[in-house]
Design an enzyme around this catalytic site. Sequence first.
Site, PDB file in Angstrom:
ATOM      1  N   GLU A 285       0.869  -1.181   0.000  1.00  0.00           N
ATOM      2  CA  GLU A 285       0.000   0.000   0.000  1.00  0.00           C
ATOM      3  C   GLU A 285       0.898   1.220   0.000  1.00  0.00           C
ATOM      4  O   GLU A 285       1.896   1.236   0.718  1.00  0.00           O
ATOM      5  CB  GLU A 285      -0.832   0.107   1.292  1.00  0.00           C
ATOM      6  CG  GLU A 285      -1.935  -0.876   1.490  1.00  0.00           C
ATOM      7  CD  GLU A 285      -2.652  -0.686   2.847  1.00  0.00           C
ATOM      8  OE1 GLU A 285      -1.992  -0.426   3.864  1.00  0.00           O
ATOM      9  OE2 GLU A 285      -3.868  -0.802   2.847  1.00  0.00           O
ATOM     10  N   ILE A 286       0.536   2.211  -0.795  1.00  0.00           N
ATOM     11  CA  ILE A 286       1.059   3.552  -0.585  1.00  0.00           C
ATOM     12  C   ILE A 286      -0.185   4.392  -0.349  1.00  0.00           C
ATOM     13  O   ILE A 286      -1.137   4.319  -1.137  1.00  0.00           O
ATOM     14  CB  ILE A 286       1.859   4.072  -1.792  1.00  0.00           C
ATOM     15  CG1 ILE A 286       3.095   3.186  -2.020  1.00  0.00           C
ATOM     16  CG2 ILE A 286       2.280   5.532  -1.584  1.00  0.00           C
ATOM     17  CD1 ILE A 286       3.896   3.535  -3.263  1.00  0.00           C
TER      18      ILE A 286
END
Length: 398
Positions: A285-286
Amino acid sequence: MASGSARYLRYILFAIFGLTVVYFISSSSTPTLSGSTSAWTGIPVKAGTAPESAATGTTPNPPPALPPATADGARMNATFVTLARNSDIWEIARSIRQVEDRFNRKFHYDWVFVNDQPFDETFKKVTTSLVSGKTHYGQIPKEHWSFPDFIDEGRAEKVREDMAQRQIIYGDSISYRHMCRFESGFFFRQPLMMNYEWYWRVEPSVELFCDIDYDPFKYMADHKKKYSFVLSLYEYVETIPTLWDSTKKFMKEHPEHIAEDNSMGFLSDNGGETYNNCHMWSNFEIGNLNWLRSKPYIDYFNSLDRDGGFFYERWGDAPVHSIAAGLLLQKDEIHFFDDIAYYHVPFTHCPTGEQRRIDLKCHCNPKDNFDWKGYSCTSRYFEINNLKKPEGYEAEMD
Ligand SMILES: Nc1nc2c(ncn2[C@@H]2O[C@H](COP(=O)(O)OP(=O)(O)OP(=O)(O)O)[C@@H](O)[C@H]2O)c(=O)[nH]1
Ligand SMILES: *[C@@H]1O[C@H](CO)[C@@H](O)[C@H](O)[C@H]1NC(C)=O
Ligand SMILES: [Mg+2]
């Protein structure tokens, strides 16, 4: 006269040279790697940590002067974050090495490590040596890694026994449930994470296959993105039988939190009546931490938490994050990072299109790309966002 002043000049240059040599020799002593602690609860971790960093949990590892993080010199307010056990050290070491080689050696972003136990010296020493930015180590407070008082532990135990019988993966695990609840509701509000606006989650034993020559955090900010993914798939329905009922209840109670232009079409095939189990895989995830810390997200998490499915079922943080992003964000606030080629057992994202893979120096096998296969939900993301699928995707469908 001319030769005399030339001699003086030589003396002066020689003296400057000598002083420079002395300066470099005296300033090149290596920094020590010990001395990290937990800033999580504010209680220093014991075990021979250096007192000067006890308050912050920061290791004095990185070079003092960092080059500009991005082309225009703007450094993002961002960190990597990893939840891990001490026993994960060699698996997370592999992940860090990959992230550094493909990206962070050019950017030197910080890395926050969190654990329900104190990190040991080996974990801190090895990770500090591998990360090119600053490292921080936090211990998770008990309240974020235990049964809340409104949970009936007897009922939760029966569920685990039943899931063990039915051989549901991690179905009999207590710690996996604490992990999923922590990643759903607490990682982004740990004291160390409050220092940042953006995060990039990294798990043990993941791989990166292409160079990342730009700053994805800056990309997110510049394009007003709040959440991102590289792989998507259908959740194992046995782990979330009532997650959608809880979600619908929340939507009714908090219509003000539901985004106008949301991604319901990604999550449901019938306008929200039932969940199609599509979710973005959260081991990569960013994202934007301030979004996770916002009232809409916290209200959603608290509502789910009260309903008890983290313990009475086995709700994963991936469907929770995905449903939240799909309903609380506008659909153009979610980004698909096609150029971040990635593996977490058992799935691979490898960019479609040979020229693209050559340009990015990728080493993934395009045959392994999961994006266009039947069990991936990425086609749906393209469809609801009116994006054109990359040339050659048909050849990767099976
Ligand atoms: N400190 C701590 N970290 C944990 C614990 N359980 C899992 N984690 C971490 O939480 C993350 C997710 O756990 P994983 O075991 O990778 O779960 P998963 O990705 O669903 O399953 P795998 O296919 O086994 O990778 C990883 O970063 C783990 O290191 C735990 O009990 N304590
Ligand atoms: C980084 O973001 C956090 C959270 O929004 C904020 O409190 C902090 O002041 C920011 N730091 C800098 C240097 O901008
Ligand atoms: Mg994992």
